[in-house]
Scaffold this motif. Structure first.
Motif, PDB file in Angstrom:
ATOM      1  N   GLU A 421       0.826  -1.087  -0.049  1.00 13.16           N
ATOM      2  CA  GLU A 421      -0.036   0.353  -0.076  1.00 13.16           C
ATOM      3  C   GLU A 421       0.937   1.278   0.074  1.00 13.16           C
ATOM      4  O   GLU A 421       0.663   2.208  -0.731  1.00 13.16           O
ATOM      5  CB  GLU A 421      -0.984   0.057   1.247  1.00 13.16           C
ATOM      6  N   ASP A 422       1.887   1.492   0.894  1.00 17.82           N
ATOM      7  CA  ASP A 422       2.556   2.518   1.054  1.00 17.82           C
ATOM      8  C   ASP A 422       3.565   2.656  -0.095  1.00 17.82           C
ATOM      9  O   ASP A 422       3.971   3.726  -0.476  1.00 17.82           O
ATOM     10  CB  ASP A 422       3.134   2.595   2.380  1.00 17.82           C
ATOM     11  N   ARG A 423       4.180   1.654  -0.473  1.00 17.21           N
ATOM     12  CA  ARG A 423       5.010   1.463  -1.747  1.00 17.21           C
ATOM     13  C   ARG A 423       4.190   2.457  -2.959  1.00 17.21           C
ATOM     14  O   ARG A 423       5.069   3.143  -3.737  1.00 17.21           O
ATOM     15  CB  ARG A 423       5.438   0.190  -2.195  1.00 17.21           C
ATOM     16  N   LEU A 451      -6.188   5.830   2.892  1.00 16.78           N
ATOM     17  CA  LEU A 451      -6.344   5.284   1.754  1.00 16.78           C
ATOM     18  C   LEU A 451      -6.228   3.716   2.030  1.00 16.78           C
ATOM     19  O   LEU A 451      -6.307   2.923   1.167  1.00 16.78           O
ATOM     20  CB  LEU A 451      -5.634   5.617   0.677  1.00 16.78           C
ATOM     21  N   HIS A 452      -5.500   3.358   3.001  1.00 23.74           N
ATOM     22  CA  HIS A 452      -5.205   1.672   3.277  1.00 23.74           C
ATOM     23  C   HIS A 452      -6.349   0.894   3.158  1.00 23.74           C
ATOM     24  O   HIS A 452      -6.545  -0.104   2.513  1.00 23.74           O
ATOM     25  CB  HIS A 452      -4.761   1.690   4.833  1.00 23.74           C
ATOM     26  N   ALA A 459      -6.756  -7.873  -2.324  1.00 20.89           N
ATOM     27  CA  ALA A 459      -5.524  -8.581  -1.894  1.00 20.89           C
ATOM     28  C   ALA A 459      -5.547  -9.612  -2.884  1.00 20.89           C
ATOM     29  O   ALA A 459      -6.740 -10.495  -2.963  1.00 20.89           O
ATOM     30  CB  ALA A 459      -5.697  -9.046  -0.623  1.00 20.89           C
ATOM     31  N   GLY A 460      -4.485  -9.810  -3.378  1.00 22.09           N
ATOM     32  CA  GLY A 460      -4.258 -11.394  -4.281  1.00 22.09           C
ATOM     33  C   GLY A 460      -4.492 -10.647  -5.643  1.00 22.09           C
ATOM     34  O   GLY A 460      -4.345 -11.679  -6.564  1.00 22.09           O
ATOM     35  N   ARG A 466      -4.762  -3.553  -8.807  1.00 16.48           N
ATOM     36  CA  ARG A 466      -4.890  -2.905  -7.224  1.00 16.48           C
ATOM     37  C   ARG A 466      -4.580  -1.563  -7.145  1.00 16.48           C
ATOM     38  O   ARG A 466      -5.443  -0.878  -6.700  1.00 16.48           O
ATOM     39  CB  ARG A 466      -3.964  -3.785  -6.306  1.00 16.48           C
ATOM     40  N   ILE A 467      -3.818  -0.938  -7.979  1.00 15.02           N
ATOM     41  CA  ILE A 467      -3.567   0.506  -7.866  1.00 15.02           C
ATOM     42  C   ILE A 467      -4.655   1.468  -8.781  1.00 15.02           C
ATOM     43  O   ILE A 467      -4.720   2.319  -8.390  1.00 15.02           O
ATOM     44  CB  ILE A 467      -2.155   0.854  -8.288  1.00 15.02           C
TER      45      ILE A 467
END
Length: 618
Positions: A421-423, A451-452, A459-460, A466-467
């Motif tokens: 997430e933070d990456r 935003l987490h 997930a997965g 995802r982004i």
């Protein structure tokens, strides 16, 4: 396109009177200068301002059912209203006018809440059903139209813009300072939070039911990323061409003059090219630029306009940013620091001199993975098992190598050590924890935490999906669409975004990754489809973006304005940011050796917002 307001009192309580409704309506007069209306009864207040686009004579609101038991106020446009109207007529419904508003009302009478999922359009509406003492609020799938909800002690208020709610008796103006880290991290207040503690934004793709004093929200639509396309690229191009053509043609239904924003980039050029295919007269297109060449796309827009044959209007502007910033802050409702709102307002103002409705190219970068940050993030992800040791090495190199190169190496090393997430979020965020802590005067922890929760359902999934999903539910929702809605409405014109037709978005996000990202570039399929309408130099030019000379302005008149504000007693006593740190950033920036323009713009917009919304009544 309109603005709506309203209030439902708790059982046994009373709604505010007509004068309050008139003030709430007046606060959003710019959203609908053509007409206004109110409906007032014991527990209910409903109102709207109308910008007449379809059925100019017959679409007045609030709109009532034939028996007077159901009342609607509606902001937006429904593009499939004719098909729904025909279906409802076949079911025995009789219409008194030809508006899309009437279709919503009759669809509710026929199907109840299930009618919402049948609507294709951009909308926020409220329906008061006296038969069961129920208020229904609804917002379109992607959140193109806004809806703020205030839950007070004696009832629930709602409005298209936050400023209307300030007119409600008892409205609590307590600022939610927990929103500050998110605001400084991303430049906007992430949904569903708002800047006021007692207000939230109705989430996109949701409706709310208020009955018997109980408030309940329910999702009616969710974007599905499950891969569904397995054909050839030629088949994909054919399907996308058809979807795009339908999305544009659906949005050409209007009883007023219309045109398009044209930047000369891929997305707006595709929209304009498709518009021209459906019209006999040239499309009116609008572009603005700045004297600083690197911030201007006028030559690109002009080339596209000549290729398509539009009636092109352009303007080189030298805006007085110190004068415009107050106007922008007022119209944007919340602290909002995407500086491209300024050119969006200026091009809306230019278009508003000739048309009442425009089409824009917004949404292509999210749906078709066009942002450069997606490509950079995928490169980070490819490092796989090497991430931990490489991150350590790069952080060490960053400490040893001087200058910007060392800084960049260190930043990459930091990101490699972070969670998924933070990456991603640290790469798109505007502030890091240490910088933000110094500015706010306390340890903020993780500035990206708001935003987490958006990552939980994915997930997965593949990294790209995802982004993109997070961007659609945050950056698109709370930045791009806010900017388009508020700035077009500030100029009293309607903005429509064909690339955000939900059918186009659903098709795009379910494509294989190689049809979205190919050979180091995003929007691959969209680009290939567009080759039938546009020249190669338009399709293959680097992405520029809609930027302004903010760095230079803070070293000139905007810097002087900021210096005065940062030195003021009001700013120092407010205590939201550390005055000494704001002044340090400004001094370093004006000296020319450092660039803090984005942070300075955030601080400036926050303080001007406070003066407009907290220190004095609108």
């Amino acid at each position: 396109m309109c603005g709506i307001i309203g209030y439902l009192a708790q059982p046994g309580a009373s709604a505010p009177g007509r004068q309050v409704g008139e003030r709430m309506n007046q606060a959003i007069f710019h959203r609908g200068p053509d007409e206004g209306g109110l409906h007032v009864e014991d527990r209910v207040l409903l109102g709207m301002r109308r910008l007449a686009i379809i059925d100019l004579a017959g679409g007045s609101q609030p709109m009532h059912s034939a028996d007077g038991q159901v009342t609607l106020v509606f902001n937006g446009e429904i593009y499939n209203f004719r098909a729904l109207r025909a279906e409802l007529i076949a079911r025995g419904h009789r219409f008194q006018n030809d508006s899309d508003s009437a279709v919503i009302l009759h669809a509710y009478l026929e199907w109840g809440e299930a009618a919402i999922a049948r609507l294709n359009g951009m909308f926020a509406f409220a329906i008061w059903d006296r038969r069961n003492e129920q208020l229904l609020l609804a917002r379109d799938r992607l959140g193109k139209k806004p809806l703020f909800v205030w839950q007070g002690r004696e009832g629930v208020g709602f409005a298209s813009e936050l400023k209307s709610l300030l007119e409600l008796p008892g409205f609590d103006r307590e600022v939610d300072q927990c929103a500050f880290p998110g605001y400084f991290a991303f430049g906007y207040v992430p949904s569903p939070r708002s800047i006021f503690r007692s207000v939230h934004k109705l989430p996109a793709g949701h409706f709310a039911l208020i009955r018997g004093g109980q408030y309940r929200e329910q999702r009616y639509w969710q974007l599905d990323f499950t891969p569904s396309f397995s054909g050839s690229i030629e088949s994909a191009k054919e399907q996308l061409s058809r979807l795009l053509d339908t999305a544009v043609s659906d949005r050409l239904v209007a009883d007023v003059p219309f045109g398009a924003f044209l930047s000369g980039g891929l997305d707006s050029s595709v929209v304009v090219a498709l518009m021209q295919r459906h019209l006999r007269q040239p499309v009116k297109t609008f572009s603005i630029g700045f004297r600083e060449a690197r911030y201007s796309e006028l030559s690109d827009a002009r080339r596209v306009a000549e290729h398509i044959g539009t009636e092109h209007h352009e303007l080189v502007v030298e805006p007085d940013a110190t004068e415009l910033v107050d106007k922008l802050v007022w119209h944007l409702d919340e602290p909002f620091a995407d500086s491209s709102a300024l050119p969006t307002y200026l091009v809306s103002e230019l278009a508003g001199r000739q048309v009442k409705m425009i089409l824009s190219g917004d949404g292509g970068d999210e749906a078709f993975a066009g942002y450069d940050r997606y490509l950079k993030f995928l490169q980070l992800q490819r490092l796989g098992l090497l991430r931990a040791p490489l991150g350590l090495a790069l952080r060490a190199a960053g400490r040893l190598i001087p200058g910007i190169r060392g800084f960049r190496l260190g930043r990459v090393g930091e990101r490699l050590a972070m969670s998924f997430e933070d990456r991603y979020l640290s790469g798109v965020g505007l502030s890091r924890a240490a910088e933000l802590s110094a500015l706010l005067g306390y340890a903020v922890g993780n500035p990206y935490r708001d935003l987490h929760p958006l990552f939980a359902r994915s997930a997965g999934w593949p990294a790209l999906d995802r982004i993109v999903d997070v961007d659609i539910h945050s950056y698109l929702l709370d930045d791009i669409l806010v900017k388009l809605d508020r700035m077009s409405m500030a100029a009293s014109i309607e903005g429509r975004a064909p690339l955000l037709d939900y059918r186009v978005v659903e098709f795009a996000v379910r494509l294989p990754q190689n049809l979205r990202v190919h050979a180091g570039r995003g929007k691959h399929l969209l680009r290939e489809v567009a080759r039938q309408w546009l020249p190669g130099d338009v399709l293959d030019k680097p992405k520029q973006g809609f930027a302004i000379p903010l760095v230079e302005w803070f070293r000139a008149e905007l810097g002087a304005m900021a210096a005065d504000i940062f030195a003021s007693r009001a700013f120092r006593e407010r205590g939201w940011v550390v005055p000494a740190e704001a002044e340090r950033l400004l001094t370093a920036h004006r000296g020319g050796g450092e660039n803090h323009a984005e942070t300075l713009w955030q601080v400036l917009c926050l303080e001007i917002w406070a003066r407009r919304y907290i220190d004095r009544r609108p």
